[in-house]
Design a protein around this motif. Sequence first.
Motif, mmCIF file in Angstrom:
data_model
loop_
_atom_site.group_PDB
_atom_site.id
_atom_site.type_symbol
_atom_site.label_atom_id
_atom_site.label_comp_id
_atom_site.label_asym_id
_atom_site.label_seq_id
_atom_site.Cartn_x
_atom_site.Cartn_y
_atom_site.Cartn_z
ATOM 1 N N VAL A 145 29.920 29.605 40.647
ATOM 2 C CA VAL A 145 31.049 30.524 40.810
ATOM 3 C C VAL A 145 30.856 31.374 42.061
ATOM 4 C CG1 VAL A 145 32.249 32.507 39.841
ATOM 5 C CG2 VAL A 145 31.608 30.591 38.361
ATOM 6 N N CYS A 146 29.655 31.897 42.248
ATOM 7 C CA CYS A 146 29.409 32.741 43.422
ATOM 8 C C CYS A 146 29.450 31.926 44.710
ATOM 9 C CB CYS A 146 28.080 33.471 43.285
ATOM 10 S SG CYS A 146 28.199 34.992 42.320
ATOM 11 N N LEU A 147 28.922 30.693 44.683
ATOM 12 C CA LEU A 147 28.992 29.861 45.887
ATOM 13 C C LEU A 147 30.439 29.586 46.270
ATOM 14 C CD1 LEU A 147 26.130 27.225 45.484
ATOM 15 C CD2 LEU A 147 26.244 29.123 47.102
ATOM 16 N N SER A 148 31.292 29.366 45.270
ATOM 17 C CA SER A 148 32.714 29.159 45.547
ATOM 18 C C SER A 148 33.330 30.410 46.155
ATOM 19 C CB SER A 148 33.440 28.783 44.259
ATOM 20 O OG SER A 148 34.825 28.664 44.470
ATOM 21 N N ASN A 149 32.951 31.563 45.635
ATOM 22 C CA ASN A 149 33.476 32.819 46.178
ATOM 23 C C ASN A 149 32.928 33.109 47.567
ATOM 24 O OD1 ASN A 149 34.859 33.124 43.793
ATOM 25 N ND2 ASN A 149 33.403 34.570 42.896
ATOM 26 N N TYR A 150 31.639 32.805 47.770
ATOM 27 C CA TYR A 150 31.045 32.967 49.094
ATOM 28 C C TYR A 150 31.766 32.079 50.112
ATOM 29 C CZ TYR A 150 26.897 35.355 47.135
ATOM 30 O OH TYR A 150 26.034 36.222 46.522
ATOM 31 N N GLU A 151 32.086 30.851 49.695
ATOM 32 C CA GLU A 151 32.780 29.933 50.597
ATOM 33 C C GLU A 151 34.135 30.491 51.005
ATOM 34 O OE1 GLU A 151 34.359 25.289 50.828
ATOM 35 O OE2 GLU A 151 32.811 25.859 49.375
ATOM 36 N N GLU A 152 34.822 31.124 50.073
ATOM 37 C CA GLU A 152 36.109 31.719 50.408
ATOM 38 C C GLU A 152 35.933 32.876 51.380
ATOM 39 O OE1 GLU A 152 40.190 33.269 48.189
ATOM 40 O OE2 GLU A 152 38.532 32.450 47.025
ATOM 41 N N LEU A 153 34.869 33.645 51.187
ATOM 42 C CA LEU A 153 34.572 34.730 52.121
ATOM 43 C C LEU A 153 34.361 34.192 53.532
ATOM 44 C CD1 LEU A 153 32.037 37.116 50.302
ATOM 45 C CD2 LEU A 153 34.165 37.798 51.406
ATOM 46 N N ILE A 154 33.538 33.135 53.655
ATOM 47 C CA ILE A 154 33.242 32.570 54.965
ATOM 48 C C ILE A 154 34.490 31.959 55.587
ATOM 49 C CG2 ILE A 154 31.891 30.825 56.192
ATOM 50 C CD1 ILE A 154 29.710 31.194 54.035
ATOM 51 N N THR A 155 35.282 31.266 54.777
ATOM 52 C CA THR A 155 36.507 30.640 55.280
ATOM 53 C C THR A 155 37.473 31.684 55.801
ATOM 54 O OG1 THR A 155 36.248 28.800 53.728
ATOM 55 C CG2 THR A 155 38.432 29.131 54.692
ATOM 56 N N CYS A 156 37.590 32.790 55.086
ATOM 57 C CA CYS A 156 38.461 33.871 55.555
ATOM 58 C C CYS A 156 37.955 34.450 56.871
ATOM 59 C CB CYS A 156 38.547 34.953 54.490
ATOM 60 S SG CYS A 156 39.656 36.316 54.926
ATOM 61 N N TYR A 157 36.650 34.618 56.962
ATOM 62 C CA TYR A 157 36.045 35.124 58.200
ATOM 63 C C TYR A 157 36.373 34.190 59.372
ATOM 64 C CZ TYR A 157 32.309 35.760 61.646
ATOM 65 O OH TYR A 157 31.605 35.919 62.807
ATOM 66 N N LEU A 158 36.245 32.883 59.157
ATOM 67 C CA LEU A 158 36.528 31.921 60.223
ATOM 68 C C LEU A 158 38.010 31.913 60.591
ATOM 69 C CD1 LEU A 158 34.269 28.942 59.075
ATOM 70 C CD2 LEU A 158 33.830 30.565 60.938
ATOM 71 N N HIS A 159 38.859 32.212 59.623
ATOM 72 C CA HIS A 159 40.293 32.312 59.895
ATOM 73 C C HIS A 159 40.582 33.475 60.845
ATOM 74 C CE1 HIS A 159 44.587 31.770 58.721
ATOM 75 N NE2 HIS A 159 44.646 33.068 58.954
ATOM 76 N N ARG A 160 39.799 34.533 60.736
ATOM 77 C CA ARG A 160 40.008 35.721 61.570
ATOM 78 C C ARG A 160 39.304 35.613 62.920
ATOM 79 N NH1 ARG A 160 38.372 40.640 57.658
ATOM 80 N NH2 ARG A 160 39.202 41.873 59.373
ATOM 81 N N ALA A 161 38.295 34.744 63.002
ATOM 82 C CA ALA A 161 37.447 34.685 64.197
ATOM 83 C C ALA A 161 38.206 34.448 65.503
ATOM 84 C CB ALA A 161 36.360 33.629 64.018
#
Length: 325
Positions: A145-161
């Motif tokens: 569950v946390c890895l899935s949430n971490y992945e969403e965090l990273i994906t959002c970060y890359l969207h903003r990069a």
Amino acid sequence: MPNTAPELELDAYLRLNRASIAEWLAAIRELSGCDDIDCSLFEGSGHQVGALSTLTTERGRLICLYAAEGMEITGCRATEPVFLLPRAGNPEIATRDEPWQYLSGLALAWPEDRFRLRLTPRSRVLIVRLEPDFSAPVVPDASDVCLSNYEELITCYLHRAPFFRDDSDAIRLTNELFCNLTRPPVKSDFACQCPKLDRRLLRAIEKIRYEPGWDFNLQELASHSGVSERNLYYLMKRETGMTPYRLYQRNRLLRVRQRLVDCQCDVPHISWYAADAGFSHLGRFAALYREHFGELPSETVQWRRNLQGIGAGKPIVEEPDLLMS
């Protein structure tokens, strides 16, 4: 000059492109902090192995690998937990003596793991390496569950990069990401604040990115997007945090950076590249370059030259205003 670099996360921090196997290996060892890492090619010439970009802060480092040729990366034993996220292609991962498996989502490698990667041609993998917070160990939650949430965090970060305003903005948001990856996220953390961009805005962004010969004209850009100048300005400001001209200026700088990274000549013509991108005042160009990328243009070139062993340790002689500190 057309953009010849591959689509790459954190392209504002491109470090290597069209690299030989020797340069690639030297860069991976330096940027990952793993001196014992090794790389072997499946096939191909080895003349243009791939590209990579990296962003480092006091809390960790992000490394995006792009493989132009199939390769296997082995031998890295991280001193802190490492996240690996596939971004394109069909990369595979193996840890310890376990069999190879597809890297289909975010994976976490621990210090005792000696992970290996297999990259197919045109595949991309993002490596997120955390550094200890002073004397405290870094212990992210490895549950599914946390890895899935971490992945969403990273994906959002890359969207903003692509819309970092400058280097200080990039450092701030990257440190924020690293902090969030060291604790179990709650819904408010990983809920992405970057919704899908408005299609009218996308038309404006694509014109800025993919038409290097276009000179900025807000009226023309608004007409191309199908909105008024006022609406385009506020739409872009609201959804990206940047004005149209700021995004245009940043993309011109990105094109210069790519040419500097690609340059393998003894005396790079920094002033020529700047002029080609529309920067007529070299001192102002150097200041903008450092503001956006955290280093001078000459430092970008010197890093690549040091990998090649050409003139290592020797300063690049260019216009004095490009070498100002």
